[in-house]
Write an enzyme that holds these catalytic residues in place. Sequence first.
Site, short mmCIF file in Angstrom:
data_model
loop_
_atom_site.label_atom_id
_atom_site.label_comp_id
_atom_site.label_asym_id
_atom_site.label_seq_id
_atom_site.Cartn_x
_atom_site.Cartn_y
_atom_site.Cartn_z
N GLU A 466 -9.33 -31.23 -14.23
CA GLU A 466 -10.61 -31.67 -13.68
C GLU A 466 -10.45 -32.45 -12.37
O GLU A 466 -10.92 -33.57 -12.24
CB GLU A 466 -11.36 -32.49 -14.74
CG GLU A 466 -11.75 -31.63 -15.92
CD GLU A 466 -12.48 -32.37 -17.02
OE1 GLU A 466 -13.45 -31.81 -17.55
OE2 GLU A 466 -12.07 -33.49 -17.36
N GLU A 534 -9.90 -25.81 -22.90
CA GLU A 534 -10.58 -26.72 -23.84
C GLU A 534 -11.76 -25.95 -24.43
O GLU A 534 -12.55 -25.35 -23.70
CB GLU A 534 -11.09 -27.99 -23.14
CG GLU A 534 -10.01 -28.90 -22.61
CD GLU A 534 -10.57 -30.16 -21.96
OE1 GLU A 534 -11.75 -30.50 -22.23
OE2 GLU A 534 -9.84 -30.80 -21.18
#
Length: 626
Positions: A466, A534
């Site tokens: 991220e 994820e």
Amino acid sequence: MQANLQWLDDPEVFRVNQLPAHSDHHYYRNLAELNRGSSFVKSLNGTWRFHFASTPSERPLQFYSPNFDDADFDTIQVPGHIELAGYSQIQYINTLYPWEGKIYRRPPYTLNQDQLEPGLFSDASDNSVGSYLKKFDLDDSFKNHRVIIQFQGVEEALYVWLNGHFIGYAEDSFTPSEFDLTPYVQDRDNLLAVRVYKRSTASFIEDQDMYRFSGIFRDVNLLALPDAHIVDLDLKPEVNADFKSGILTVKATVSGTNATLELSVTDQDQQLLATQTQTGTGKVSFKKIAFNNLKLWSPTSPTLYQLLIKVYDDQHQLLEAVPYQFGFRKVELREDKVIYVNNHRLILNGVNRHEWNAHSGRVISVDDMRKDIQIMLDNNINAVRTCHYPDQLPWYHLCDKAGLYVMAENNLESHGSWQKMGAVEPSYNVPGDNPHWLAAVVDRARSNYEWFKNHPSIIFWSLGNESFAGEDIAAMQAFYKEHDSSRLVHYEGVVRAPEFRDRISDVESRMYETPANIARYLENNPDKPFLNCEYMHDMGNSLGGMQSYNDLIDQYPMYQGGFIWDFIDQALLVHDPVTNQEVLRYGGDFDERHSDYEFSGDGLLFADRTPKPAMQEVKYYYGLHK
């Protein structure tokens, strides 16, 4: 050289006098030590003298001087978190930077300002400081040797002195830092001084979804180096096209005097397979070693071979013995755009795993690691992503032995620089395309590679988490591609900057994508295989709908599975004075503001490692595609 507080404000200063990263091999004085531990290693774990300051201006200035009076210092346990020792606010936060809403702060060299901001962290009201002191004598076995100090993990900026002399500076909290103490070390009464700042420019790229701690939280060791020493060991086991034979390439970097290196390789039955001798110093290469009748490393059969290098001086006196277990396995992304390991399609039954202990936070033991691995094996989990930083050194060896695939992630997350209250707004994103941040993130890639390059369990390098995308992250991938053809590279954030797709990530990786959208991607002639780095997000009464993801495995060969978020809750066991019970407390329960509250509790296990009911679902569906 003198220590400079302004290094905290400059992203281009991230290591000063720090020794280069190298392989994670152990070394021993003789063969007998292989079973009882190395006398070249002395632990400095335990009780240290300690002073806490709320701000840099309150730190004790000359605390590293041998004449300093530390009568008003407390004590603290190393390894340990300063916050859990009661000195500072415990805070859990996910995407935002911890100071948002309180202090206006932007990454240096962003917003078109080609300049630093003086005092950004060096004169900050939220930058707490831990000053540590440790006295030690050299063991007899250390005398007349070069002496190194190794910090395996320190959050977040580390300054080191010995006997009043400045030694070095380092950032990168989750990567070992080593410094040479030899010029200033004494036989007796050494004073080691360590200063740890909670914040530095590294804070902008260590914005992981976790409790924000500080301090020396992993082991500290003194290392003695023999007169000739293998500094780095580079093993490259290659599997031939027949998957029955292979080649082992061994290279070593040797410091000190000219040495004779005697190499041997044995199989899992202790049968001798190869021997070889080379002489030299600096870069030493062995002749390629051919293997027949290979037993490949895989989750179902994690076969490891044993390498041993004995280092002798010119009088044929043994100086050190270096063992290393390695495995043969072949990772391929083929023309059909499917990933194969050992000629079998890769299916990831994975989890993301933070290092965690309910009593001590990210200070974990080898026993904790072994428990985690056994729980994974018991529940058909075959892969782990080291979210979102390198794990402790023993973890990778344990995964090799257990047969767990590893996605080895860099210590990089800059979430708060590009996503604000859910909106994608990368105006001051770092590292981005910023040349001032390039060296720091490529150094993190280099360190991750050098420490863990010899582990067969690692099949992916992950560039971080991220952190959007840009030229700097593309340079990280270029580093891995230049140094390692045996693994693939993963990075999810490039989905937000598709112009970099050709230069970042070998796989299409997304977070929490719906099965319908994954199917749509796979049915549209995609250029990369798909994995969920994820998915499922096991928070509260969740993990429903797992079958929909599992069905994709049977329908689409280019779907390679994924990693559930996540393995274990981040929660702390504390004594509740009202009920007189030990209770688990989550984010927000420590009166911290701001916080992302119970978002710290999204594991398949409670923080005390009790499985949640969702684990039954995982065991069933992951068991369908072992």
